[in-house]
Design a protein around this motif. Structure first.
Motif, short mmCIF file in Angstrom:
data_model
loop_
_atom_site.label_atom_id
_atom_site.label_comp_id
_atom_site.label_asym_id
_atom_site.label_seq_id
_atom_site.Cartn_x
_atom_site.Cartn_y
_atom_site.Cartn_z
N GLY A 93 10.12 32.60 -24.08
CA GLY A 93 10.02 33.71 -23.12
C GLY A 93 8.93 34.69 -23.49
N THR A 94 8.29 34.47 -24.64
CA THR A 94 7.14 35.27 -25.04
C THR A 94 6.07 34.34 -25.61
OG1 THR A 94 8.00 35.63 -27.28
CG2 THR A 94 8.54 37.32 -25.62
N ILE A 95 4.86 34.86 -25.65
CA ILE A 95 3.74 34.11 -26.21
C ILE A 95 3.32 34.81 -27.50
CG2 ILE A 95 1.33 33.41 -25.88
CD1 ILE A 95 1.89 33.47 -22.83
N ASP A 96 3.36 34.08 -28.62
CA ASP A 96 2.86 34.65 -29.86
C ASP A 96 1.37 34.34 -29.98
OD1 ASP A 96 2.58 32.00 -30.83
OD2 ASP A 96 4.48 32.09 -31.93
N PHE A 97 0.74 34.85 -31.02
CA PHE A 97 -0.70 34.70 -31.15
C PHE A 97 -1.12 33.23 -31.26
CE2 PHE A 97 -4.67 34.70 -33.71
CZ PHE A 97 -5.49 35.27 -32.75
N ARG A 98 -0.37 32.44 -31.97
CA ARG A 98 -0.71 31.03 -32.13
C ARG A 98 -0.68 30.32 -30.77
NH1 ARG A 98 -0.53 26.90 -35.98
NH2 ARG A 98 0.13 24.91 -35.12
N GLU A 99 0.37 30.55 -29.99
CA GLU A 99 0.46 29.94 -28.66
C GLU A 99 -0.69 30.41 -27.78
OE1 GLU A 99 5.20 29.34 -27.84
OE2 GLU A 99 4.45 31.40 -27.93
N PHE A 100 -1.00 31.69 -27.88
CA PHE A 100 -2.09 32.26 -27.09
C PHE A 100 -3.42 31.57 -27.42
CE2 PHE A 100 -5.54 35.40 -26.67
CZ PHE A 100 -5.44 35.68 -25.32
N MET A 101 -3.70 31.42 -28.71
CA MET A 101 -4.97 30.81 -29.13
C MET A 101 -5.03 29.33 -28.75
SD MET A 101 -6.97 33.09 -30.17
CE MET A 101 -8.28 32.02 -30.69
N CYS A 102 -3.92 28.64 -28.87
CA CYS A 102 -3.92 27.22 -28.48
C CYS A 102 -4.15 27.08 -26.98
CB CYS A 102 -2.61 26.56 -28.91
SG CYS A 102 -2.49 26.35 -30.71
N GLY A 103 -3.54 27.95 -26.19
CA GLY A 103 -3.76 27.92 -24.74
C GLY A 103 -5.18 28.27 -24.37
N MET A 104 -5.72 29.31 -25.00
CA MET A 104 -7.10 29.71 -24.72
C MET A 104 -8.07 28.62 -25.15
SD MET A 104 -6.87 32.45 -23.08
CE MET A 104 -8.57 32.95 -22.99
N ASN A 105 -7.75 27.94 -26.23
CA ASN A 105 -8.60 26.85 -26.70
C ASN A 105 -8.75 25.77 -25.63
OD1 ASN A 105 -10.02 25.27 -28.84
ND2 ASN A 105 -8.26 23.94 -28.52
N VAL A 106 -7.62 25.38 -25.04
CA VAL A 106 -7.67 24.34 -24.01
C VAL A 106 -8.48 24.83 -22.81
CG1 VAL A 106 -6.32 22.98 -22.36
CG2 VAL A 106 -5.53 23.23 -24.72
N LEU A 107 -8.20 26.04 -22.37
CA LEU A 107 -8.88 26.56 -21.18
C LEU A 107 -10.37 26.79 -21.39
CD1 LEU A 107 -6.27 29.09 -19.78
CD2 LEU A 107 -6.80 26.79 -18.97
N MET A 108 -10.73 27.30 -22.55
CA MET A 108 -12.13 27.68 -22.78
C MET A 108 -12.96 26.58 -23.43
SD MET A 108 -11.63 31.59 -24.09
CE MET A 108 -13.38 31.87 -24.25
N ARG A 109 -12.35 25.81 -24.30
CA ARG A 109 -13.14 24.87 -25.09
C ARG A 109 -12.54 23.47 -25.15
NH1 ARG A 109 -15.13 28.92 -29.66
NH2 ARG A 109 -16.27 30.30 -28.27
N GLY A 110 -11.52 23.25 -24.36
CA GLY A 110 -10.88 21.94 -24.39
C GLY A 110 -11.71 20.87 -23.69
N SER A 111 -11.45 19.63 -24.05
CA SER A 111 -12.13 18.52 -23.39
C SER A 111 -11.60 18.40 -21.96
CB SER A 111 -11.85 17.21 -24.14
OG SER A 111 -10.48 16.87 -24.02
N ILE A 112 -12.25 17.61 -21.16
CA ILE A 112 -11.80 17.40 -19.78
C ILE A 112 -10.38 16.83 -19.79
CG2 ILE A 112 -12.17 16.01 -17.70
CD1 ILE A 112 -15.19 16.39 -18.18
N THR A 113 -10.12 15.91 -20.69
CA THR A 113 -8.78 15.31 -20.79
C THR A 113 -7.74 16.36 -21.14
OG1 THR A 113 -9.75 13.20 -21.47
CG2 THR A 113 -7.41 13.53 -21.96
N GLU A 114 -8.04 17.23 -22.10
CA GLU A 114 -7.10 18.29 -22.48
C GLU A 114 -6.85 19.24 -21.31
OE1 GLU A 114 -7.95 18.89 -27.24
OE2 GLU A 114 -9.44 19.65 -25.81
N ARG A 115 -7.89 19.59 -20.58
CA ARG A 115 -7.73 20.49 -19.44
C ARG A 115 -6.92 19.85 -18.33
NH1 ARG A 115 -13.66 23.38 -18.86
NH2 ARG A 115 -13.79 24.04 -21.03
N LEU A 116 -7.13 18.55 -18.09
CA LEU A 116 -6.35 17.86 -17.06
C LEU A 116 -4.88 17.77 -17.46
CD1 LEU A 116 -8.80 15.01 -16.02
CD2 LEU A 116 -8.02 16.92 -14.59
N LYS A 117 -4.62 17.49 -18.74
CA LYS A 117 -3.22 17.46 -19.21
C LYS A 117 -2.57 18.83 -19.06
CE LYS A 117 -3.58 13.70 -22.56
NZ LYS A 117 -3.53 13.34 -23.98
N TRP A 118 -3.34 19.88 -19.37
CA TRP A 118 -2.83 21.24 -19.24
C TRP A 118 -2.49 21.54 -17.78
CZ3 TRP A 118 -4.26 25.67 -16.64
CH2 TRP A 118 -3.64 26.85 -17.05
N ALA A 119 -3.40 21.20 -16.87
CA ALA A 119 -3.18 21.44 -15.44
C ALA A 119 -1.96 20.65 -14.96
CB ALA A 119 -4.41 21.07 -14.63
#
Length: 146
Positions: A93-119
């Motif tokens: 129910g909350t996002i800690d810093f680690r979760e935040f960075m992992c999410g931002m990593n996918v959105l900003m610097r993730g591969s196409i495959t990682e971004r598609l999996k995220w979507a």
């Protein structure tokens, strides 16, 4: 004497906290595409907005809705809630810093495959491993109104 012991204990606690933070930064550097410097900058900003170290869904949705001037607020809030869920990997129910960075990593610097999996995960609301017709319609409704 009690004060001296208290100061020594808090000093040890601070060193332990700094050591833990350095270890977490190194770990995040290994699992994301961010440098130590970038992680430290993100951490500073994260703590500025979330001094408790936890980003709540309410705060996230409010920030997201306020960041985009056009579009229906209800639809933007629905999309923000879906995005929040993808960042909140442990379902706390909350996002800690680690979760935040992992999410931002996918959105900003993730591969196409990682971004598609995220979507895909974002729109697979029930976690069934497939996107139902109603989930697909929700995607299309939100996508065209935001």
């Amino acid at each position: 004497m009690g004060k001296a012991v208290s100061v020594l204990r808090s000093g040890g606690k601070e060193r332990k906290t700094r050591r833990l933070f350095r270890r977490n930064v190194s770990q995040l550097e290994r699992i994301t595409n961010f440098s130590k410097t970038e992680i430290k900058k993100w951490h500073k900003l994260f703590l500025k907005d979330c001094p408790s170290g936890q980003l709540t869904e309410e705060h996230f949705v409010s920030f997201y809705v306020g960041s985009f001037q056009s579009g229906d607020s209800t639809r933007k809030a629905e999309l923000a809630t879906q995005i929040f869920r993808t960042f909140d990997r442990d379902g706390s129910g909350t996002i800690d810093f680690r979760e935040f960075m992992c999410g931002m990593n996918v959105l900003m610097r993730g591969s196409i495959t990682e971004r598609l999996k995220w979507a895909f995960y974002m729109y697979d609301r029930d976690g069934s491993g497939s996107i139902s017709t109603s989930e697909l319609l929700d995607v299309l409704k939100v996508g065209f109104t935001v």
